[in-house]
Design an enzyme around this catalytic site. Structure first.
Site, PDB file in Angstrom:
ATOM      1  N   LYS A 257       0.846  -1.197   0.000  1.00 51.72           N
ATOM      2  CA  LYS A 257       0.000   0.000   0.000  1.00 51.72           C
ATOM      3  C   LYS A 257       0.881   1.246   0.000  1.00 51.72           C
ATOM      4  O   LYS A 257       2.041   1.187   0.415  1.00 51.72           O
ATOM      5  CB  LYS A 257      -0.853   0.037   1.273  1.00 51.72           C
ATOM      6  CG  LYS A 257      -1.911  -1.040   1.352  1.00 51.72           C
ATOM      7  CD  LYS A 257      -2.729  -0.902   2.620  1.00 51.72           C
ATOM      8  CE  LYS A 257      -3.786  -1.995   2.703  1.00 51.72           C
ATOM      9  NZ  LYS A 257      -4.798  -1.936   1.637  1.00 51.72           N
ATOM     10  N   ARG A 331      -9.355 -12.064   2.256  1.00 54.45           N
ATOM     11  CA  ARG A 331     -10.155 -13.156   1.689  1.00 54.45           C
ATOM     12  C   ARG A 331      -9.445 -14.493   1.818  1.00 54.45           C
ATOM     13  O   ARG A 331     -10.087 -15.538   1.875  1.00 54.45           O
ATOM     14  CB  ARG A 331     -10.557 -12.828   0.237  1.00 54.45           C
ATOM     15  CG  ARG A 331      -9.419 -12.706  -0.723  1.00 54.45           C
ATOM     16  CD  ARG A 331      -9.807 -11.983  -2.008  1.00 54.45           C
ATOM     17  NE  ARG A 331      -9.943 -10.533  -1.804  1.00 54.45           N
ATOM     18  CZ  ARG A 331     -10.275  -9.664  -2.763  1.00 54.45           C
ATOM     19  NH1 ARG A 331     -10.545 -10.103  -3.991  1.00 54.45           N
ATOM     20  NH2 ARG A 331     -10.354  -8.391  -2.503  1.00 54.45           N
TER      21      ARG A 331
END
Ligand code: BES
Ligand code: ZN
Ligand code: ZN
Length: 480
Positions: A257, A331
């Site tokens: 990020k 996920r």
């Protein structure tokens, strides 16, 4: 939690006094109050209508009260927020002991008492983690006391569970790491009355087959943990499971990020905190429903050992996963979590909850979480719970046409289509691939609502979103 609620009968003028009104209960009381406080009715009416969040201080010789309005809406968040904001803004002024006078709410009290109690307790929440010690003397109407006291006790349990979840989210990742998260769960299990089993090493998780969680953990110096929280009453009417994303910090991994606002990613265990809080509340309230929580916890770090884009990893279900983007790590954790839950037992419903995608924030902003489900009944129950707790969720589609986005050339599935279109939906389709067929399942993406710029701090801070919602979901099923 040291905010004590004491049921008192009479108001003392020695300590600050906060009196709560709805617009309609104030309207009835206005004339008497004007007389008592020696103000003309039009002036008092002009200054205070008891709208949500409106307040006024009245003085008469050595007497002083603060009136606080909560409006006429019975929406939970509206009332909770009006009260929390007032208490938060005045927390230094009121000191260690004050009176909360609810007697003028009369018959209306039972509709508004839970969010009032929640707002008061949340108003004393300290972001620095220092516990407050406040005595709140409650003054109740004479009528229906027993009923009101039960509602107060339940509201306190929910608020304490929310406060715990908020503390877990707000505490930085160097203080509550995956081991610390498991410690917290163990420490609170006795107090709230649930069983906790924690696995705390890479070896331990490997034995359980949690390979996708281990792949996320590969770049970390911290061991992952996997906690199972179980609440089993006598003769449960149903059994449900919650799975929470417990990423204690998300750097993105090799698909790193940007540094701007990366510190917000300490909130990435907001789903896990909601599961822990909800089970604490359900256990505290002794609901007649069995609930099991599954919390895979790890941070997502950058290292020579990190999983790289293009790598193919194993998972608990046996399906292989091509990792296209290492920032789509939540996920992977949830895939193992739901697969583990499905193998453990045939739950009546499984709900996973996670700060999962920026896409859900783009879609619904900071006001609502996204819900995706393979079952109409589960979705309906969650919607009902959401309406009652005022924690907003909105359903997105889970059509099979979206499966194209998770098909891989080299593995059974891939974790990201390669472009951001329908990001929240593709994330849910990915998790669905690990849910056993015929299992009623829903996924809640709370990336936009778990951590908010809500005025209770200079920066964003935890909201406790999901605790009340999951509790209410369990309660509705328990009462069916
Ligand atoms: N933890 C983030 C999602 C998130 C975003 C949480 C905003 C809280 C606030 C998640 O792991 C993530 O990085 N998602 C990526 C997925 C993408 C790379 C497929 C995203 O949404 O950008
Ligand atoms: Zn990520
Ligand atoms: Zn994440």
């Amino acid at each position: 939690m040291l905010t004590n609620l004491l049921i008192d009968n009479t108001e003392s003028w020695e300590i600050p006094s906060l009196v709560i009104y709805t617009e309609s209960t104030w309207e009835k009381r206005l004339e008497r109050a004007a007389q008592k406080w020696n103000i003309s009715v039009p002036i008092l009416k002009n200054d205070f209508l008891a709208k949500a969040g409106e307040s006024i201080v009245l003085r008469n010789n050595d007497k002083k009260v603060t009136l606080l309005g909560i409006g006429d809406s019975i929406a939970f968040k509206v009332i909770e927020d009006a009260v929390r904001k007032h208490v938060f803004a005045n927390r230094d002024k009121v000191g260690k002991s004050y009176t909360l006078n609810l007697k003028h709410l009369g018959d209306h009290l039972e509709n508004v008492i839970s969010p009032i109690i929640s707002g008061v307790l949340l108003g004393h929440y300290q972001l620095k983690g220092i516990p407050t010690n406040v005595d709140i003397h409650l003054i109740l109407p004479k009528e229906n006391r027993a009923k009101h006291i039960i509602l107060i006790e339940d509201a306190k349990k929910v608020a304490e569970a929310k406060l715990w979840a908020m503390y877990l989210v707000d505490t930085p990742s160097n203080i509550i790491d995956p081991q610390g998260f498991a410690d917290e769960i163990e420490a609170k299990s006795n107090e709230f009355g649930f069983d906790a089993t924690t696995f705390r090493s890479r070896e331990g998780l490997k034995t359980l087959g949690l390979h996708a969680v281990l792949a996320v953990n590969a770049g970390s110096k911290n061991n992952p943990s996997f906690s199972i929280l179980e609440y089993t009453p006598k003769n449960p009417v149903a059994s449900i499971a919650f799975v929470g994303k417990g990423v204690t910090f998300d750097t993105g991994g090799i698909s790193m990020k940007g540094s701007q606002n990366m510190h917000w990613m300490k909130c990435d265990m907001g789903g896990a905190a909601a599961v822990a809080g909800a089970i604490a509340a359900i256990a505290g309230m002794r609901l007649p429903i069995a609930v099991t929580g599954f919390i895979p916890a790890t941070d997502n770090m950058v290292d020579g050992a990190s999983v790289k884009p293009g790598d193919v990893i194993q998972s608990h279900s046996g399906k292989t996963i091509e990792v296209i983007d290492t920032d789509a790590e939540g996920r992977l954790c949830l895939a193992d979590g739901v697969s583990f839950a499905c193998k453990m037992k045939n739950f009546d419903h499984i709900v996973d909850i996670a700060t999962l995608t920026g896409s859900s924030v783009m879609t619904l902003g900071y006001e609502a979480g996204a819900m995706l489900s393979n079952n109409v009944e589960t979705a309906q129950l969650l919607t009902e719970a959401s309406i009652s707790t005022d924690e907003k969720i909105w359903q997105l589609p889970l059509w099979d046409v979206y499966n194209k986005g998770i098909q891989s050339d080299v593995a059974d599935v891939k974790n990201y289509p390669g472009n951001p279109a329908a990001g929240a939906i593709h994330a849910a389709k990915f998790i669905e691939a690990f849910v056993q067929e015929n299992t009623k399942w829903a996924h809640l993406d709370i990336a936009g609502v778990a951590f908010a710029a809500n005025g209770y701090g200079k920066d964003r801070n935890a909201t406790g979103f999901g605790v009340h919602l999951l509790l209410e979901f369990a309660k509705i099923i328990a009462n069916q």
